[in-house]
Design an enzyme around this catalytic site. Structure first.
Site: not given
Ligand code: NAD
Length: 507
Positions: A187, A262, A296, A395
Site C-alpha cells: 500500500k 519504522e 527520517c 519532528e
C-alpha cells in the site's frame, strides 16, 4: 530563473493518467470505482487520478497473494527466487532514469537525489537476492540432542510505506519479503503513488508469478487500515509517522500480527570543538537539507560545543542561505519542493512556532523570492534553540534545523537524549575515546561518527524509543518475514522420568 518565467509542470512522458491497483497480475480499478486526484508539488495542480482502494480491494489482493503463496512461491528454491529478484534489480536499473524522473515529479525531490534513490532501490533487490542464497539455518549440538531451525515464510506480508522516498522504501520492504518466500500486498503512500506504478511491469518482466506481488492504492485510513485489519495478513511492515504507528499497533493487536515499525525521528548531530569543523559543517548541511529535509534520519538538532558555537552557527547559516532551492527537475537544485501543500503548511507552521518560541532565525524562514508558487521553503536555521521549545522536540520533516550550544560531554549527551525519538545520531570529534564513550550513551538505533548517513544494508536498521519497534536490514529483515521453528532430535537414549510406572507392576 526570473519571476516572469512560468514553472515547468508537464507530467513526465508516459506517466499514467490513472494509477490503478495491481492484483493477481492484472492492473485493475477498485471495486467501488472511486478515485482521488494526484497533484505535483510544484504546481499543486492535478495530473492524474488514483484508484481509491478499500476493504474489498484489499480482500481481493490478499486472496491473490494467499493463492500465490500456497501455489509455489514459498517452496521455490532460494536460488530461483534470488534469480527473479536479480532480474527485478536489472529492470529497475534499466528504468532508473525514468524512475528518477517520476519520483522527482511526484515528490518534489531534486532529480539528482532521486537518481541516487532509484539506484539504491535496485541495490535493495540485488542485496537481498544475494543474502537469501547465502543464508543458513542454525543448528545446536548438545550432549544428547541436536536441535536445528527451520525457516518458513510467514505468509502474506502487508507493506505500508510513506511518501518521502517512496520507491526506495517500497523496495526496502519488497525485496526481503519476496526473498524470504512471502507474497505481498503493498500500500504505497497516497501522496506519491507514481513510481510504484512502474513496479508491475518490472516484476512481471523479472518473472515474478501472478499474485506474488500486489499493489492496492488508496488512503491510509481506508486501504492501509483494511490491510492491517485483514485476518489473512499475518505480518505488517510499516514505515511512517509515530502517531500512525500507534494506530496500527492497536489495530494489529486483535490479530496478534507480527509488526515491524519504522517511525519518526529528531536526530541529534553532536559537534565537539575538536572535530574537523569543515567536514562537520558539510555533514550538518547535507544531513539537514538533503531529500528536502523530509528524511527520517535527518540531523535536525545540531548541538555544538560552546567554544565554537558562534562561529559554527554563522557558517551554517551562510551555507544554508547558499543552498540552491529550485525546480526538482533542475540538476542544479539541492532543495526542491515539499511534497504536498498540507505538509508545506505544517512545516511553515513550525517556522512560525520557532519564531514565537524565541528561537533566533539566522537563515531562511519563508518562501524563496524566485519561486512564487509551489511548496518551496528556503533552508531554515534556528539558533539558540532550547530543549523546552517545540521545534527542538517535534519532528518537522522539512528543511529546518535547530542549533543549540552545549558546555561539555555530559551536557551534550543530556541534550542529545532529551527527545522522545531515538532513530539516528551523528557525532563529530577527533577524540577516539570520546567517540566510543558518547556513542555508548546515546539513545539512537543508528549512529555515525565523523560521517553522514552512509548505510551498510547488512546492519540492523531501526530506532529506539518512539522511533520504532523491531529491526530491518540484512538478516533482520529476513527473520521478520520468516517463522523460525526448532526441531530437537535425540542423539542418545534420553532418560525420561517414569511418571505412573508403579501402576504397570500391578498389571
Ligand atoms: P504516515 O504515517 O502519514 O503514512 C505512512 C503510510 O501509512 C502511508 O501509506 C499512509 O497511507 C498509511 N496510513 C496512514 N494511516 C493509516 C492507518 N490508520 N492504517 C494503516 N495505514 C495508514 O507517514 P508519512 O507522512 O507518509 O511519512 C512521514 C513519516 O515517516 C515521518 O514521521 C518519518 O520520520 C517517517 N519515516 C520513517 C522512516 C524510518 O525508517 N524510521 C523512514 C521514512 C519515513
Amino acid at each position: 530563473m526570473t519571476l516572469s518565467e512560468p514553472l515547468s509542470i508537464a507530467a513526465p512522458a508516459g506517466a499514467p493518467a490513472r494509477i490503478q491497483h495491481y492484483i493477481g497480475g492484472t492492473m485493475v480499478d477498485g471495486v467501488s470505482g472511486r478515485t482521488f486526484p494526484l497533484a505535483d508539488p510544484v504546481s499543486n495542480r492535478p495530473y492524474a487520478e488514483v484508484t481509491a482502494g478499500d476493504a474489498e480491494d484489499v480482500d481481493r489482493a490478499v486472496t491473490a497473494a494467499r493463492g500465490a503463496f500456497h501455489g509455489g512461491w514459498r517452496d521455490l528454491p532460494a536460488r530461483a527466487r534470488a534469480g527473479i529478484l536479480t532480474r527485478a534489480a536489472d529492470g529497475i536499473e534499466a528504468r532508473s532514469e525514468l524512475l528518477a524522473v517520476y519520483e522527482s515529479f511526484d515528490t518534489g525531490l531534486p532529480i539528482t537525489q532521486a537518481r541516487g534513490q532509484a539506484l539504491r532501490a535496485a541495490e535493495n533487490f540485488r542485496f537481498f537476492a544475494d543474502l537469501i542464497v547465502g543464508i543458513h539455518e542454525d543448528a545446536f549440538r548438545a550432549p544428547t540432542q541436536l536441535g536445528y531451525v527451520l525457516r518458513r515464510a510467514r505468509g502474506v506480508a502487508g507493506l505500508i510505506t510513506p511518501w518521502n522516498t517512496p520507491f526506495m522504501l517500497e523496495t526496502w520492504k519488497l525485496a526481503p519479503a519476496l526473498a524470504a518466500g512471502c507474497t505481498v500486498v503493498l500500500k504505497p503512500a497516497e501522496w506519491t503513488p507514481l513510481s510504484a506504478s512502474l513496479l508491475p511491469e518490472i516484476m512481471a518482466e523479472a518473472g515474478v508469478p501472478d499474485g506474488v506481488f500486489n499493489v492496492v492504492q488508496g488512503v491510509g485510513e481506508v486501504a492501509g487500515a483494511a490491510l492491517v485489519a485483514h485476518p489473512g495478513v499475518p505480518v505488517i511492515s510499516f514505515t511512517g509517522e509515530t502517531a500512525t504507528g500507534r494506530v496500527i499497533m492497536r489495530a494489529a493487536a486483535d490479530h496478534l500480527k507480527g509488526l515491524s515499525m519504522e517511525l519518526g525521528g529528531k536526530s541529534p548531530v553532536v559537534v565537539f570543538a575538536d572535530a574537523d569543523l569543515d567536514a562537520a559543517l558539510d555533514g550538518c548541511v547535507f544531513g539537514a537539507f538533503s531529500l528536502n529535509g523530509e528524511r527520517c534520519t535527518a540531523g535536525s538538532r545540531v548541538l555544538v560545543e560552546r567554544t565554537t558555537y558562534a562561529r559554527f552557527v554563522e557558517r551554517l547559516a551562510a551555507r544554508a542561505r547558499a543552498v540552491r532551492v529550485g525546480l526538482p527537475s533542475d540538476p542544479g537544485t539541492e532543495v526542491g519542493a515539499l511534497v504536498h501543500p498540507e505538509h508545506y503548511e505544517r512545516v511553515l507552521g513550525y517556522v512560525e512556532i520557532g519564531k514565537r518560541e524565541g528561537a533566533r532565525l539566522v537563515a531562511g524562514g519563508g518562501r524563496p523570492d524566485h519561486l512564487p508558487e509551489g511548496n518551496f521553503l528556503a533552508p531554515t536555521v534556528f539558533a539558540d534553540v532550547t530543549p523546552t521549545m517545540r521545534v527542538f522536540q517535534e519532528e518537522i520533516f522539512g528543511p529546518v534545523v535547530c542549533v543549540t550550544p552545549f558546555d561539555d560531554e555530559e551536557d551534550a549527551v543530556r541534550l542529545a537524549n532529551d527527545s522522545r525519538y531515538g532513530l539516528a545520531a551523528y557525532l563529530w570529534t577527533s577524540d577516539l575515546s570520546r567517540a566510543h564513550r558518547v556513542a555508548e550513551r546515546l539513545d539512537a538505533g543508528m549512529q555515525w561518527v565523523n560521517s553522514h548517513n552512509v548505510r551498510d544494508l547488512r546492519t540492523p536498521f531501526g530506532g529506539v524509543k518512539a522511533s520504532g519497534v523491531g529491526r530491518e536490514g540484512g538478516v533482520h529483515s529476513i527473520d521478520f518475514y520468516s517463522e523460525l521453528r526448532t526441531v530437537h532430535i535425540a542423539t542418545e537414549e534420553t532418560h525420561v522420568p517414569r511418571f505412573g510406572a508403579d501402576g504397570e507392576r500391578g498389571d
